[in-house]
Design a protein around this motif. Structure first.
Motif, mmCIF file in Angstrom:
data_model
loop_
_atom_site.group_PDB
_atom_site.id
_atom_site.type_symbol
_atom_site.label_atom_id
_atom_site.label_comp_id
_atom_site.label_asym_id
_atom_site.label_seq_id
_atom_site.Cartn_x
_atom_site.Cartn_y
_atom_site.Cartn_z
ATOM 1 N N GLU A 451 49.553 26.145 26.918
ATOM 2 C CA GLU A 451 50.763 26.508 26.195
ATOM 3 C C GLU A 451 52.000 26.463 27.084
ATOM 4 O OE1 GLU A 451 50.897 26.840 23.104
ATOM 5 O OE2 GLU A 451 48.778 27.015 22.549
ATOM 6 N N SER A 452 51.856 26.824 28.361
ATOM 7 C CA SER A 452 53.011 26.818 29.269
ATOM 8 C C SER A 452 52.516 26.758 30.705
ATOM 9 C CB SER A 452 53.873 28.073 29.047
ATOM 10 O OG SER A 452 53.127 29.240 29.353
ATOM 11 N N GLY A 453 53.467 26.524 31.633
ATOM 12 C CA GLY A 453 53.152 26.491 33.061
ATOM 13 C C GLY A 453 52.812 25.108 33.577
ATOM 14 N N ASP A 454 52.701 24.108 32.697
ATOM 15 C CA ASP A 454 52.341 22.753 33.147
ATOM 16 C C ASP A 454 53.225 21.742 32.429
ATOM 17 O OD1 ASP A 454 50.961 20.726 34.460
ATOM 18 O OD2 ASP A 454 49.476 20.543 32.867
ATOM 19 N N GLU A 455 54.531 21.903 32.633
ATOM 20 C CA GLU A 455 55.464 21.044 31.928
ATOM 21 C C GLU A 455 55.405 19.594 32.397
ATOM 22 O OE1 GLU A 455 56.065 24.059 32.965
ATOM 23 O OE2 GLU A 455 56.353 25.052 31.025
ATOM 24 N N GLU A 456 54.913 19.335 33.609
ATOM 25 C CA GLU A 456 54.847 17.969 34.137
ATOM 26 C C GLU A 456 53.453 17.371 34.003
ATOM 27 O OE1 GLU A 456 56.358 17.885 38.088
ATOM 28 O OE2 GLU A 456 58.374 18.561 37.522
ATOM 29 N N ASP A 457 52.601 18.021 33.237
ATOM 30 C CA ASP A 457 51.244 17.510 32.966
ATOM 31 C C ASP A 457 50.472 17.237 34.256
ATOM 32 O OD1 ASP A 457 51.765 17.600 30.228
ATOM 33 O OD2 ASP A 457 52.608 15.570 30.234
ATOM 34 N N VAL A 458 50.530 18.202 35.176
ATOM 35 C CA VAL A 458 49.779 18.068 36.436
ATOM 36 C C VAL A 458 48.296 18.276 36.190
ATOM 37 C CG1 VAL A 458 49.513 18.995 38.777
ATOM 38 C CG2 VAL A 458 51.790 18.799 37.755
ATOM 39 N N PHE A 459 47.948 19.044 35.175
ATOM 40 C CA PHE A 459 46.552 19.376 34.892
ATOM 41 C C PHE A 459 46.182 18.886 33.490
ATOM 42 C CE2 PHE A 459 48.329 22.552 37.757
ATOM 43 C CZ PHE A 459 47.413 22.532 38.803
ATOM 44 N N SER A 460 44.887 18.710 33.299
ATOM 45 C CA SER A 460 44.372 18.330 31.978
ATOM 46 C C SER A 460 43.127 19.159 31.688
ATOM 47 C CB SER A 460 44.053 16.837 31.923
ATOM 48 O OG SER A 460 43.056 16.502 32.875
ATOM 49 N N LEU A 461 42.772 19.198 30.417
ATOM 50 C CA LEU A 461 41.631 19.989 29.968
ATOM 51 C C LEU A 461 40.544 19.053 29.445
ATOM 52 C CD1 LEU A 461 43.532 22.770 27.995
ATOM 53 C CD2 LEU A 461 42.658 22.912 30.335
ATOM 54 N N VAL A 462 39.298 19.306 29.836
ATOM 55 C CA VAL A 462 38.139 18.540 29.364
ATOM 56 C C VAL A 462 37.154 19.535 28.767
ATOM 57 C CG1 VAL A 462 36.270 16.982 29.963
ATOM 58 C CG2 VAL A 462 38.477 16.776 31.132
ATOM 59 N N THR A 463 36.895 19.401 27.464
ATOM 60 C CA THR A 463 36.049 20.376 26.760
ATOM 61 C C THR A 463 34.666 19.802 26.538
ATOM 62 O OG1 THR A 463 37.996 21.229 25.626
ATOM 63 C CG2 THR A 463 35.858 21.828 24.711
ATOM 64 N N ASP A 464 33.638 20.608 26.818
ATOM 65 C CA ASP A 464 32.255 20.252 26.521
ATOM 66 C C ASP A 464 31.953 20.708 25.092
ATOM 67 O OD1 ASP A 464 29.536 19.935 26.285
ATOM 68 O OD2 ASP A 464 29.043 20.751 28.263
ATOM 69 N N LYS A 465 31.793 19.756 24.160
ATOM 70 C CA LYS A 465 31.597 20.087 22.754
ATOM 71 C C LYS A 465 30.248 20.758 22.497
ATOM 72 C CE LYS A 465 35.528 18.458 21.369
ATOM 73 N NZ LYS A 465 36.581 19.361 20.861
ATOM 74 N N GLN A 466 29.332 20.655 23.439
ATOM 75 C CA GLN A 466 28.031 21.280 23.250
ATOM 76 C C GLN A 466 28.046 22.763 23.606
ATOM 77 O OE1 GLN A 466 25.578 19.450 21.868
ATOM 78 N NE2 GLN A 466 27.082 17.777 21.815
ATOM 79 N N THR A 467 28.902 23.141 24.568
ATOM 80 C CA THR A 467 28.907 24.537 25.030
ATOM 81 C C THR A 467 30.236 25.243 24.785
ATOM 82 O OG1 THR A 467 29.648 23.903 27.244
ATOM 83 C CG2 THR A 467 27.263 23.908 26.834
ATOM 84 N N ASN A 468 31.276 24.461 24.437
ATOM 85 C CA ASN A 468 32.643 24.988 24.261
ATOM 86 C C ASN A 468 33.302 25.369 25.586
ATOM 87 O OD1 ASN A 468 33.298 24.637 21.619
ATOM 88 N ND2 ASN A 468 32.694 26.682 20.943
ATOM 89 N N GLU A 469 32.680 25.061 26.708
ATOM 90 C CA GLU A 469 33.286 25.356 28.005
ATOM 91 C C GLU A 469 34.360 24.309 28.295
ATOM 92 O OE1 GLU A 469 31.337 26.826 32.029
ATOM 93 O OE2 GLU A 469 31.157 24.652 31.812
ATOM 94 N N VAL A 470 35.516 24.760 28.819
ATOM 95 C CA VAL A 470 36.601 23.862 29.133
ATOM 96 C C VAL A 470 36.791 23.808 30.645
ATOM 97 C CG1 VAL A 470 38.385 25.644 28.936
ATOM 98 C CG2 VAL A 470 38.997 23.243 28.622
ATOM 99 N N THR A 471 37.033 22.608 31.166
ATOM 100 C CA THR A 471 37.223 22.403 32.598
ATOM 101 C C THR A 471 38.683 22.039 32.849
ATOM 102 O OG1 THR A 471 34.948 21.635 32.826
ATOM 103 C CG2 THR A 471 36.469 21.087 34.608
ATOM 104 N N LEU A 472 39.312 22.736 33.813
ATOM 105 C CA LEU A 472 40.684 22.457 34.205
ATOM 106 C C LEU A 472 40.632 21.430 35.333
ATOM 107 C CD1 LEU A 472 43.666 23.265 33.725
ATOM 108 C CD2 LEU A 472 43.384 24.966 35.540
#
Length: 788
Positions: A451-472
Motif C-alpha cells: 500500500e505504501s513505502g515502495d513508491e519506486e517499485d524496489v520490491f515485488s510480491l510473489v504469492t504461493d497459491k497453494q499456501t497463501n504465503e507471500v514472499t517479499l
C-alpha cells in the motif's frame, strides 16, 4: 375342297358356287352326295345350290363328289362353310330382370343382365354392348346406377351414397343391348331391370374398453360385425401387433394377448368386408378399443443422482426440486406421487433439510449452513398407491467469503537487514495472512498488495497459491546513499468481496527493511569510447575525457593499459586522454586501449575501452611499382606490344584510390608515345608511331593521386630496340640515364648498413638509462563510438 358361301342369298337359282378344279379331263358319271335336303348339285364341273343357306340353321355342309374315269371310280370331299350375316336381333335372356342392393355397398356389381345374339359370336354381329337409358324414379339422384357396357354388370355410383330405402325402396332401370359393338346401324332391344333396395347390418360396432394385463384365458371375444347381403369374408387392419386381434368367418373379433396401456392406450381397428374373389364390398367400419389402466408402473426419477449447491449463509431456502414420472394413466390416482426424505449422510445435524410431500421441493430448514459438513447426500423416495423408487441428491455447501485474512505477527515484521549490493531477486522475507474460509476456494485465496513505502517499485510480491504465503523479493538494485530504510505497508484481501464483516487492522502489516552500506567501486559514464584523430596532428592535444564517479564519494585515479607504444597519456585525476606524439595512419589506422578507474580508498576499480581511429591525410605521393630496367619495346612497332606499368599510393582510398597516368606536355613525347589506362593502378605504355630508332629513351610522364590538390611523381622510361621474329631484342639494353652503376650501388648498401648499426647501439644505451614498466597487455580492443 373348302369354300365359303354367304347366307340368305336372294339372287337367281341355281346359284353356282364354284368350279371343281380337281376333275380329270376323262371323267364321267359325276355325282354329289351327303346332301340330305337336296340343296346342292353339280353341272359341268360347277357346284351349285338350289336355295338360300341359313348359318343359324346349319353353319356348314360336308359333301362328297364321285366320278368315273377310264380306269376306276374316284371321289373327293367338298366342305361348304356358311358365312354369317347380321340377320339376328340381340335379346335379353330373361324377360323379367330383378336384383337387390344393400345399403353401404361400394361401386361393385350387385347383379348382371345377360343378352343373346344368334349371329356368329366370333364376329362383330354378336359383339353386344349394354347401356342404361333411364332410372325411375329419379330420387334422390338421377344417376345412382351404372351398367358395364361389355359385361352388363349393374353397380352403384358415387351418388348412391344418399340411397335411402325409406325414401324409395324400388327402382326400375331401362336398359338397352346392341350388337355390332353398339354401332349406330346395329340391331338393338330394350328391357326393364327392377332393383330392390334393402337395409344392412354393416355398421361400426360400439367402442370397447379393455383392462390392461387381463388374466385370460385367450382368445377373448370382444365384438362382432355382420354383412347381411351376399356371401362375404372379413379382415382386420390397423396399427397393432400381428395376431393381437383376429376376426372369424362369422365376424367375431377376438383379443389374443394381454394389452399394455403404457405401450398403446387405444387401437383403431378397420374391419373390411370382401367377396370371396377379394373385391371389397363396402367401406370398412371401425372398432375403437380403449385400454384401461392398472397400477403396474412405479414412479421413476429422470436421474439417479442430482447435484446442487447451497451457500453456507443460506437460511431456510429452496435448493432443488425433484420430479418423478409415472407411466400409468394420468387421469387416474395411479399417478399421484408423494415424496419423502428417508436418509441424510452425514446424519448430524438432523432436520437440516426437508422435502415437500407433494411438490418434491427440497429446502434448507436451518438458519445457516455455517459450521456444517462441506457436503451432504440425501435419499429421496417417490411413492404412488403401491409402488415406489428413490434417488440421491448430493448437496455441496458452498463456502462464502465471511472471514477476512489476518496476519499472524501482530501487524509488525522486521526490521530486516539487506546489503545494498544484494542481487535483484533476493528474498527479503516471507509472511502469511491466514483465512478461516474453506482452503483452496476463492474466499480463502489472499491477494497481497504494497500500500505504501515502495513508491519506486524496489520490491515485488510473489504469492504461493497453494499456501497463501507471500514472499517479499528485491526487484531493483539498492543504493544506501540514496535510501537506507524502507517501511512497507502490506495489505491482505480476498479476490472476492466479503459478504460479512470488513477488512480491519489485522489485515494490514508493516515490514521494516534496513539497507546496509557496502563500499562500491567507481562507475564510468560509458563502457566504450570512440575517438577520431587526424594523422600528423600536433601532440599534447586532449582527444577525449573519461568521466566517472564513486558512489561513496571517494577520489578516482585513471590509468592506461594496452598502449604498448606509448602514443597516448591520461590525466591521473582528470581523465583527460592526450596524444604523446604525431600519429601516422599508414603505420597504424586504429589504436585500442583500456582505461582503468580505481577507488582511491580501496582496490575496487572499473574499466572502459577506448578506440582511436586515425583519419587519413594526403601525405604520400604515388610511386611506380617494379623494376623496368630490363623492359624494352620493339621497333618497328609490334602489334599489341606494350609495357604494363603498375603504381600504388600508401594513402587511403579517399586520397589514393584512383591513380592518373599522363605524358608530359611535349609535342615530340606525345607523338612518339601513348598511355592506355587498364584500371585504377595500371596502364599500358606503347609506341604511338610505327617506327622509332633503337635507343634508350627518356619518356617523361606523371602519376597523380585523386586528392585535391593531387600529389604527383615524375618518372622516366624506357629502352627501344630492334627485335627478331619472336619479338626478342637483338641488342643489349643501355644504361638508363641517371641509373646507378654496380659500384655505386655496392657503396650505397655498405653505407646504409653502417648507419643501421650505429642506431641500434644508441637505442640500446637509451633503454638502460630509462627503463619502462612492463605493459600489462598489448591486446587491441574493439572500438567504441567517441569522436572529437
Amino acid at each position: 375342297v373348302k369354300i365359303g358361301v354367304p347366307e340368305n342369298y336372294d339372287g337367281i337359282f341355281p346359284w353356282y358356287l364354284t368350279k371343281l378344279q380337281s376333275l380329270p379331263s376323262n371323267y364321267s358319271d359325276l355325282v354329289v352326295t351327303g346332301d340330305d335336303e337336296g340343296i346342292f348339285g353339280v353341272d359341268a364341273q360347277f357346284l351349285y345350290a338350289l336355295k338360300p343357306l341359313d348359318r343359324e340353321k346349319q353353319p356348314s355342309y360336308s359333301l362328297q363328289v364321285s366320278f368315273r374315269t377310264s380306269v376306276h371310280h374316284q371321289s373327293f370331299n367338298v366342305e361348304v362353310c356358311v358365312i354369317d350375316k347380321n340377320d339376328n336381333v340381340p335379346t335379353f335372356i330373361e324377360e323379367s330382370m330383378r336384383g337387390s342392393v344393400q345399403l353401404g355397398l361400394l361401386k361393385i356389381p350387385f347383379m348382371q343382365v345377360e343378352a343373346l345374339d344368334r349371329d356368329d359370336r366370333n364376329s362383330p354381329h354378336a359383339d353386344l354392348r349394354f347401356s342404361l337409358m333411364e332410372q325411375t324414379p329419379r330420387i334422390p339422384s338421377s344417376q345412382m346406377f351404372s351398367i358395364h357396357a361389355v359385361s352388363g354388370e349393374v353397380s352403384l355410383t358415387e351418388e348412391a351414397s344418399t340411397l335411402d330405402p325409406e325414401m324409395c325402396g324400388r327402382y326400375k332401370l331401362s336398359v338397352m343391348v346392341k350388337d355390332m359393338a353398339g354401332r349406330a346401324d346395329a340391331f338393338f332391344s330394350a328391357g326393364i331391370v327392377t332393383v330392390e333396395v334393402t337395409g344392412n347390418t354393416w355398421a361400426s360396432p360400439d367402442p370397447v374398453r379393455l383392462q390392461e394385463n387381463l388374466p385370460g384365458p385367450y382368445p377373448i371375444p370382444i365384438s362382432q360385425v355382420k354383412w347381411s347381403g351376399s356371401q362375404a369374408e372379413y379382415g382386420l387392419e390397423g396399427e397393432f401387433p400381428e395376431m393381437l386381434f383376429t376376426i372369424s368367418r362369422e365376424g367375431v373379433i377376438y383379443l389374443n394377448a394381454p394389452l399394455d396401456r403404457e405401450t398403446q392406450d387405444q387401437f383403431h381397428i378397420s374391419i373390411v368386408v370382401e367377396r370371396p374373389d377379394g373385391r371389397e364390398i363396402a367401406k370398412p367400419v371401425e372398432l375403437r378399443v380403449m385400454v384401461g389402466d392398472a397400477n403396474d408402473n412405479r414412479p421413476t426419477f429422470p436421474q439417479a443422482q442430482y447435484h446442487t449447491v447451497v451457500k453456507e449463509l443460506a437460511a431456510r431456502t429452496e435448493i432443488l426440486t425433484v420430479q418423478a414420472a409415472d407411466n400409468d394413466d394420468p387421469k387416474t390416482d395411479n399417478v399421484r406421487i408423494f415424496y419423502r426424505l428417508v436418509g441424510q449422510i452425514p446424519e448430524s445435524p438432523r432436520a437440516l433439510f426437508r422435502v415437500d410431500r407433494d411438490s418434491g421441493v427440497i429446502s434448507v430448514q436451518a438458519d445457516s449452513m455455517e459450521g456444517t459438513a462441506p457436503q451432504y447426500t440425501l435419499t429421496i423416495t417417490a411413492e404412488d398407491a403401491k409402488l415406489n423408487s428413490s434417488c440421491t441428491v448430493v448437496v455441496t455447501v458452498q463456502d462464502e467469503n465471511n472471514n477476512p485474512p489476518v496476519f499472524s505477527q501482530h501487524e509488525q515484521y522486521g526490521p530486516f537487514h539487506i546489503p545494498e549490493d544484494a542481487l535483484v531477486g533476493t528474498t527479503v522475507t516471507a509472511v502469511l495472512a491466514r483465512d478461516a474460509d474453506v482452503r483452496g476456494g476463492d474466499s480463502w485465496q489472499v491477494d497481497y498488495r504494497l500500500e505504501s513505502g515502495d513508491e519506486e517499485d524496489v520490491f515485488s510480491l510473489v504469492t504461493d497459491k497453494q499456501t497463501n504465503e507471500v514472499t517479499l523479493v528485491l526487484s531493483k538494485v539498492l543504493d544506501f546513499e540514496r535510501e537506507s530504510e524502507y517501511i512497507l505497508v502490506l495489505s491482505a484481501q480476498n479476490p472476492v468481496a466479503l459478504v460479512r464483516g470488513r477488512y480491519g487492522p489485522a489485515s494490514t502489516a508493516t515490514v521494516s527493511i534496513y539497507v546496509d552500506d557496502v563500499n562500491e567501486g567507481p562507475i564510468l559514464s560509458q563502457s566504450h569510447y570512440e575517438v577520431t584523430v587526424r594523422e600528423g596532428e600536433e601532440p599534447g592535444r586532449v582527444i577525449a575525457t573519461i568521466r566517472g564517479y564513486d558512489p561513496d564519494s571517494h577520489p578516482i585515479r585513471y590509468s592506461l593499459q594496452g598502449d604498448t607504444k606509448k602514443y597516448f597519456s591520461i590525466g591521473k585525476y582528470s581523465g583527460e586522454l592526450k596524444t604523446v606524439q604525431a600519429l601516422d595512419r599508414e603505420e597504424n589506422s586504429t589504436y585500442t586501449m583500456e582505461v582503468i578507474a580505481v577507488d582511491g580508498n580501496s582496490s575496487l576499480s572499473a574499466s572502459t575501452l577506448v578506440t582511436v581511429y586515425i583519419l587519413d591525410v594526403n601525405d604520400n605521393s604515388p610511386v611506380l611499382v617494379g623494376d623496368y630496367s630490363w623492359k624494352y619495346l620493339c621497333t618497328p612497332r609490334l602489334e599489341d606490344q606494350a609495357l604494363v606499368l603498375a603504381s600504388r599510393d600508401s594513402d587511403g582510398p579517399q586520397h589514393g584510390g584512383r591513380l592518373n597516368f599522363s605524358l608530359r606536355s611535349d609535342v615530340t613525347v606525345r607523338r612518339n608515345w601513348k598511355l592506355t589506362p587498364i584500371n585504377d593502378t595500371h596502364t599500358n605504355l606503347s609506341l604511338n608511331i610505327p617506327y622509332l630508332p633503337p635507343d634508350v629513351y627518356i619518356v617523361p610522364f606523371t602519376i597523380s593521386d585523386s586528392s585535391s590538390p593531387p600529389r604527383s611523381t615524375f618518372i622516366h622510361l624506357p629502352t627501344v630496340c630492334p627485335c627478331n621474329v619472336r619479338g626478342n631484342c637483338k641488342m643489349a639494353a643501355k644504361q638508363l640515364e641517371g641509373m646507378p652503376t654496380i659500384q655505386s650501388a655496392v657503396g650505397i648498401l655498405l653505407g646504409t648498413f653502417a648507419v643501421i648499426v650505429i642506431l641500434i647501439v644508441v637505442f640500446v644505451r637509451l633503454s638502460y638509462q630509462n627503463p619502462k614498466e612492463p605493459s600489462k597487455t598489448n591486446q587491441e580492443r574493439v572500438p567504441l563510438k567517441m569522436s572529437i
